[in-house]
Design a protein around this motif. Structure first.
Motif, PDB file in Angstrom:
ATOM      1  N   LEU A  61       0.887  -1.201   0.064  1.00  0.00           N
ATOM      2  CA  LEU A  61       0.207   0.101   0.075  1.00  0.00           C
ATOM      3  C   LEU A  61       0.809   1.220   0.140  1.00  0.00           C
ATOM      4  N   GLU A  62       2.119   1.075   0.466  1.00  0.00           N
ATOM      5  CA  GLU A  62       3.075   2.320   0.432  1.00  0.00           C
ATOM      6  C   GLU A  62       3.460   2.522  -0.894  1.00  0.00           C
ATOM      7  N   THR A  63       3.981   1.354  -1.422  1.00  0.00           N
ATOM      8  CA  THR A  63       4.913   1.368  -2.850  1.00  0.00           C
ATOM      9  C   THR A  63       4.140   0.873  -4.100  1.00  0.00           C
ATOM     10  N   GLY A  64       2.978   0.155  -4.076  1.00  0.00           N
ATOM     11  CA  GLY A  64       2.319  -0.218  -5.065  1.00  0.00           C
ATOM     12  C   GLY A  64       2.942  -1.490  -5.748  1.00  0.00           C
ATOM     13  N   VAL A  65       3.958  -2.040  -4.979  1.00  0.00           N
ATOM     14  CA  VAL A  65       4.727  -3.264  -5.583  1.00  0.00           C
ATOM     15  C   VAL A  65       4.492  -4.322  -4.709  1.00  0.00           C
ATOM     16  N   ASP A  66       4.266  -5.386  -5.184  1.00  0.00           N
ATOM     17  CA  ASP A  66       3.723  -6.734  -4.549  1.00  0.00           C
ATOM     18  C   ASP A  66       5.228  -7.043  -3.865  1.00  0.00           C
ATOM     19  N   PRO A  67       5.389  -7.224  -2.526  1.00  0.00           N
ATOM     20  CA  PRO A  67       6.873  -7.631  -2.129  1.00  0.00           C
ATOM     21  C   PRO A  67       6.688  -9.282  -2.191  1.00  0.00           C
ATOM     22  N   TYR A  68       5.888  -9.899  -2.425  1.00  0.00           N
ATOM     23  CA  TYR A  68       5.791 -11.431  -2.349  1.00  0.00           C
ATOM     24  C   TYR A  68       6.423 -11.916  -3.729  1.00  0.00           C
ATOM     25  N   ILE A  69       6.302 -11.250  -4.716  1.00  0.00           N
ATOM     26  CA  ILE A  69       7.114 -11.882  -5.990  1.00  0.00           C
ATOM     27  C   ILE A  69       8.339 -12.340  -5.757  1.00  0.00           C
ATOM     28  N   GLU A  70       8.598 -13.346  -5.931  1.00  0.00           N
ATOM     29  CA  GLU A  70       9.572 -14.200  -5.985  1.00  0.00           C
ATOM     30  C   GLU A  70      10.004 -14.678  -4.505  1.00  0.00           C
ATOM     31  N   ASP A  71       9.104 -14.546  -3.730  1.00  0.00           N
ATOM     32  CA  ASP A  71       9.324 -14.930  -2.362  1.00  0.00           C
ATOM     33  C   ASP A  71       8.894 -16.209  -2.138  1.00  0.00           C
ATOM     34  N   LYS A  72       9.585 -17.437  -1.993  1.00  0.00           N
ATOM     35  CA  LYS A  72       9.329 -18.785  -2.188  1.00  0.00           C
ATOM     36  C   LYS A  72       8.367 -18.981  -0.869  1.00  0.00           C
ATOM     37  N   SER A  73       8.464 -18.416   0.194  1.00  0.00           N
ATOM     38  CA  SER A  73       7.554 -18.704   1.334  1.00  0.00           C
ATOM     39  C   SER A  73       6.090 -18.215   1.007  1.00  0.00           C
ATOM     40  N   CYS A  74       5.937 -17.125   0.232  1.00  0.00           N
ATOM     41  CA  CYS A  74       4.635 -16.829  -0.489  1.00  0.00           C
ATOM     42  C   CYS A  74       4.152 -17.523  -1.542  1.00  0.00           C
ATOM     43  N   LEU A  75       5.181 -17.961  -2.434  1.00  0.00           N
ATOM     44  CA  LEU A  75       4.834 -18.440  -3.715  1.00  0.00           C
ATOM     45  C   LEU A  75       3.946 -20.038  -3.425  1.00  0.00           C
ATOM     46  N   LYS A  76       4.531 -20.571  -2.492  1.00  0.00           N
ATOM     47  CA  LYS A  76       3.706 -21.809  -2.189  1.00  0.00           C
ATOM     48  C   LYS A  76       2.200 -21.607  -1.685  1.00  0.00           C
ATOM     49  N   GLN A  77       2.074 -20.600  -0.829  1.00  0.00           N
ATOM     50  CA  GLN A  77       0.726 -19.933  -0.309  1.00  0.00           C
ATOM     51  C   GLN A  77       0.025 -19.827  -1.196  1.00  0.00           C
ATOM     52  N   GLY A  78       0.580 -18.623  -2.317  1.00  0.00           N
ATOM     53  CA  GLY A  78      -0.219 -18.018  -3.370  1.00  0.00           C
ATOM     54  C   GLY A  78      -0.734 -19.260  -4.339  1.00  0.00           C
ATOM     55  N   GLU A  79      -0.097 -20.199  -4.660  1.00  0.00           N
ATOM     56  CA  GLU A  79      -0.542 -21.293  -5.485  1.00  0.00           C
ATOM     57  C   GLU A  79      -1.634 -21.948  -4.984  1.00  0.00           C
ATOM     58  N   GLN A  80      -1.478 -22.361  -3.897  1.00  0.00           N
ATOM     59  CA  GLN A  80      -2.608 -22.959  -2.971  1.00  0.00           C
ATOM     60  C   GLN A  80      -3.938 -22.350  -3.014  1.00  0.00           C
ATOM     61  N   ILE A  81      -3.663 -20.697  -2.892  1.00  0.00           N
ATOM     62  CA  ILE A  81      -4.801 -20.049  -2.926  1.00  0.00           C
ATOM     63  C   ILE A  81      -5.478 -20.089  -4.338  1.00  0.00           C
ATOM     64  N   PHE A  82      -4.528 -19.654  -5.171  1.00  0.00           N
ATOM     65  CA  PHE A  82      -4.829 -19.709  -6.648  1.00  0.00           C
ATOM     66  C   PHE A  82      -5.730 -20.802  -7.095  1.00  0.00           C
ATOM     67  N   LEU A  83      -5.114 -22.013  -6.695  1.00  0.00           N
ATOM     68  CA  LEU A  83      -5.766 -23.225  -7.144  1.00  0.00           C
ATOM     69  C   LEU A  83      -7.052 -23.411  -6.524  1.00  0.00           C
ATOM     70  N   SER A  84      -7.459 -23.038  -5.289  1.00  0.00           N
ATOM     71  CA  SER A  84      -8.792 -23.082  -4.946  1.00  0.00           C
ATOM     72  C   SER A  84      -9.557 -21.934  -5.078  1.00  0.00           C
ATOM     73  N   ALA A  85      -9.071 -20.806  -5.481  1.00  0.00           N
ATOM     74  CA  ALA A  85     -10.168 -19.582  -5.558  1.00  0.00           C
ATOM     75  C   ALA A  85     -10.268 -19.036  -6.901  1.00  0.00           C
ATOM     76  N   CYS A  86      -9.076 -19.222  -7.878  1.00  0.00           N
ATOM     77  CA  CYS A  86      -8.908 -18.926  -9.103  1.00  0.00           C
ATOM     78  C   CYS A  86      -8.945 -19.730 -10.453  1.00  0.00           C
ATOM     79  N   SER A  87      -8.480 -20.900 -10.205  1.00  0.00           N
ATOM     80  CA  SER A  87      -8.281 -21.773 -11.221  1.00  0.00           C
ATOM     81  C   SER A  87      -9.401 -22.427 -12.057  1.00  0.00           C
ATOM     82  N   GLY A  88     -10.515 -22.339 -11.323  1.00  0.00           N
ATOM     83  CA  GLY A  88     -11.735 -22.826 -12.055  1.00  0.00           C
ATOM     84  C   GLY A  88     -12.311 -22.038 -13.231  1.00  0.00           C
TER      85      GLY A  88
END
Length: 194
Positions: A61-88
Motif C-alpha cells: 500500500l506504500e509502494t504499489g509493488v507486491d513484495p511477495y513476487i519471487e518470495d518462495k515462502s509466499c509463492l507456495k501459499q499463493g499457488e494453493q490460494i490460486f488453485l482453490s479460488a481462481c483456477s476454476g
C-alpha cells in the motif's frame, strides 16, 4: 457538555478515526486503486478484517509493488490460494478457461500489467463472471495470488513491467511441476517457535 457539543465531538472523533483507517489502508495514497470497470476509487474498508496489517500489505500500500513476487515462502501459499479460488475460471496454469489467461503478456485490462492494476481487479472485480474478491480473500491473500500469477508468466520480460531489472536478468519462464519447500524463508514463513 451540552448534547449538541457532545454529538459534534463524537462525530469529529468518528471522522478522525475513519480518516486514520483510510490512510492506513492506503485509500488516500496517490497509487490509484480504482475499480477496473467503473473507475471509482476502491473502498478498502470493505476488505475482510484479517490480513490487513501484514508487513507485505503495508509495503504494497506504500509502494504499489507486491513484495511477495519471487518470495518462495509466499509463492507456495499463493499457488494453493490460486488453485482453490481462481483456477476454476483461469486454469490451473493461468492459461485461461472461462476467464482470460493470466500467464502471458496479453491483459484484457492493460492496467493489470502493474501490481496496482492487478490488485484493483482482484479486489473490485471486472466484467463478466469476475466478481469482487474482497469478501472472499484477505488483502494479504490477494498479494499472494498476484505473486503466483506473476510466477506463472511465460512470455518475455520486455512486457513484464512488474519485474525489477535484477528480476528481468534472472527470469526463467514457469516450469510445470515446480515445487517449493514447506520451510522456505521469507515474508510468509511462519514465525520461529510457532
Amino acid at each position: 457538555m451540552t448534547r449538541n457539543k457532545k454529538s459534534a465531538s463524537i462525530l469529529l472523533c468518528c471522522a478522525l478515526m475513519s480518516s486514520i483507517a483510510t490512510t492506513a489502508l492506503g485509500q488516500s495514497s496517490s497509487l490509484g486503486f480504482h475499480n477496473t470497470v467503473t473507475g471509482e476509487p476502491l473502498d478498502f474498508n470493505e476488505a475482510l478484517p484479517e490480513g490487513r496489517d501484514t508487513p507485505g500489505v503495508k509495503k504494497f500500500l506504500e509502494t504499489g509493488v507486491d513484495p511477495y513476487i519471487e518470495d518462495k515462502s509466499c509463492l507456495k501459499q499463493g499457488e494453493q490460494i490460486f488453485l482453490s479460488a481462481c483456477s476454476g475460471c483461469h486454469g490451473h496454469l493461468g492459461e485461461g478457461k472461462i476467464g482470460p489467461g493470466l500467464n502471458d503478456s496479453y491483459w484484457t485490462y492493460p492496467d493489470n500489467a502493474t501490481d496496482v492494476g492487478l490488485f484493483s481487479t482482484i479486489f473490485g472485480g471486472a466484467q463478466a463472471s469476475m466478481g469482487p474478491q474482497y469478501g472472499n480473500l484477505t488483502l494479504d491473500e490477494m498479494l499472494k495470488v498476484m505473486a503466483w500469477v506473476r510466477h506463472l508468466y511465460k512470455d518475455g520480460v520486455a512486457d513484464a513491467p512488474w519485474f525489477t531489472e535484477a528480476q528481468k536478468k534472472a527470469y526463467k519462464p514457469y516450469q510445470q511441476g515446480e515445487t517449493f519447500p514447506d520451510d522456505a524463508p521469507g515474508l510468509c514463513a511462519p514465525a520461529k517457535g510457532k
